[in-house]
Design a protein around this motif. Structure first.
Motif, PDB file in Angstrom:
ATOM      1  N   LYS A 171     -51.809 -31.987 -28.246  1.00 31.40           N
ATOM      2  CA  LYS A 171     -50.644 -32.730 -28.730  1.00 31.40           C
ATOM      3  C   LYS A 171     -50.341 -33.946 -27.855  1.00 31.40           C
ATOM      4  O   LYS A 171     -49.268 -34.543 -27.930  1.00 31.40           O
ATOM      5  N   LYS A 172     -51.299 -34.278 -26.984  1.00 35.39           N
ATOM      6  CA  LYS A 172     -51.219 -35.445 -26.104  1.00 35.39           C
ATOM      7  C   LYS A 172     -50.079 -35.338 -25.075  1.00 35.39           C
ATOM      8  O   LYS A 172     -49.482 -36.335 -24.679  1.00 35.39           O
ATOM      9  N   ILE A 173     -49.800 -34.101 -24.657  1.00 34.43           N
ATOM     10  CA  ILE A 173     -48.840 -33.850 -23.583  1.00 34.43           C
ATOM     11  C   ILE A 173     -49.619 -33.781 -22.272  1.00 34.43           C
ATOM     12  O   ILE A 173     -50.632 -33.077 -22.179  1.00 34.43           O
ATOM     13  N   HIS A 174     -49.163 -34.517 -21.267  1.00 37.74           N
ATOM     14  CA  HIS A 174     -49.837 -34.533 -19.964  1.00 37.74           C
ATOM     15  C   HIS A 174     -49.502 -33.258 -19.202  1.00 37.74           C
ATOM     16  O   HIS A 174     -48.325 -32.954 -18.980  1.00 37.74           O
ATOM     17  N   THR A 175     -50.527 -32.533 -18.810  1.00 37.92           N
ATOM     18  CA  THR A 175     -50.329 -31.207 -18.215  1.00 37.92           C
ATOM     19  C   THR A 175     -51.187 -31.010 -16.967  1.00 37.92           C
ATOM     20  O   THR A 175     -52.138 -31.763 -16.707  1.00 37.92           O
ATOM     21  N   TYR A 176     -50.830 -29.959 -16.217  1.00 39.02           N
ATOM     22  CA  TYR A 176     -51.710 -29.457 -15.160  1.00 39.02           C
ATOM     23  C   TYR A 176     -51.395 -27.981 -14.945  1.00 39.02           C
ATOM     24  O   TYR A 176     -50.230 -27.570 -15.007  1.00 39.02           O
ATOM     25  N   LEU A 177     -52.443 -27.190 -14.733  1.00 40.12           N
ATOM     26  CA  LEU A 177     -52.294 -25.757 -14.518  1.00 40.12           C
ATOM     27  C   LEU A 177     -52.540 -25.421 -13.048  1.00 40.12           C
ATOM     28  O   LEU A 177     -53.616 -25.694 -12.513  1.00 40.12           O
ATOM     29  N   LEU A 178     -51.521 -24.857 -12.406  1.00 46.12           N
ATOM     30  CA  LEU A 178     -51.636 -24.368 -11.036  1.00 46.12           C
ATOM     31  C   LEU A 178     -51.784 -22.854 -11.108  1.00 46.12           C
ATOM     32  O   LEU A 178     -50.810 -22.119 -11.269  1.00 46.12           O
ATOM     33  N   ASP A 179     -53.008 -22.391 -11.009  1.00 46.59           N
ATOM     34  CA  ASP A 179     -53.275 -20.956 -11.056  1.00 46.59           C
ATOM     35  C   ASP A 179     -53.196 -20.384  -9.642  1.00 46.59           C
ATOM     36  O   ASP A 179     -53.772 -20.937  -8.701  1.00 46.59           O
ATOM     37  N   GLY A 180     -52.468 -19.280  -9.491  1.00 43.85           N
ATOM     38  CA  GLY A 180     -52.249 -18.696  -8.178  1.00 43.85           C
ATOM     39  C   GLY A 180     -53.528 -18.416  -7.415  1.00 43.85           C
ATOM     40  O   GLY A 180     -53.632 -18.699  -6.214  1.00 43.85           O
TER      41      GLY A 180
END
Length: 201
Positions: free
Chosen positions: A52-61
């Motif tokens: 959906k063109k949302i800027h994201t980042y995943l911080l996985d523990g």
């Protein structure tokens, strides 16, 4: 803090960065037992937001423990510091106008509350990935419960260390019976109203 350190105000603000991306920065904090599905849901949600063109980042523990938190163990003190660092990293992403997903067991209410208190209202969304300990042990994707039960792993949440369930999270997804697709859709429906600017903006 050293009195000689002063906060340097930048010319480009958080609001400027959000306007450029056309959505607000948020932190989605996934908490739950090992094996409950935090990382799986966070990963699927990030893909949906990306589409959906949302800027994201995943911080996985787990991933963070390979780098910035590789000097921390699983004692109460180290767990607290782990959450503090995840929170500060998350703050930077939110300030950049990014939707950051944090997937971390984060077993203690005080630590989660301390994380929440670092953000403005509606920027922090706590997502309790609820799953019975029996189901988590049945899944045991990393073989950690088995090691914890035999004493090979000490201070393991749900076995030899307590998990304090969230009291009033914004979202609860119960993965004991709820599908991955339904969990992601539930979260998407909730966060959509917080992602976008009001019409007058």
């Amino acid at each position: 803090m050293n009195k000689n350190i002063k906060w340097h105000q930048t010319a480009v603000t958080k609001h400027d960065r959000e306007l450029l991306k056309n959505h607000k920065g948020l932190i989605l904090w996934f908490t739950g037992l090992s094996g409950s599905g935090k990382s799986t849901i966070a990963n699927a949600l990030e893909k949906k937001l990306y589409e959906k063109k949302i800027h994201t980042y995943l911080l996985d523990g787990d991933n963070i423990r390979y780098g910035i938190n590789n000097n921390l163990g699983f004692s109460l003190e180290d767990r607290k510091e782990n959450i503090r660092r995840l929170t500060e990293i998350g703050k930077l992403f939110v300030d950049a106008g990014i939707v950051v997903c944090v997937a971390s067991i984060s077993p203690f209410k005080d630590d989660r509350d301390a994380a929440r208190n670092k953000f403005k209202d509606e920027q922090f969304i706590e997502i309790y990935v609820k799953c019975s300990i029996e189901e988590c042990e049945k899944r045991d994707p990393k073989g950690l419960y088995k090691k914890a039960r035999t004493g090979e792993i000490k201070e393991f949440t749900g076995v030899s260390q307590q998990y304090e369930e969230p009291v009033n999270p914004e979202i609860i997804v119960d993965t004991t019976n709820q599908s991955l697709e339904n969990s992601v859709e539930q979260i998407m429906l909730f966060i959509q109203k917080r992602l976008h600017f009001r019409k007058e903006r």
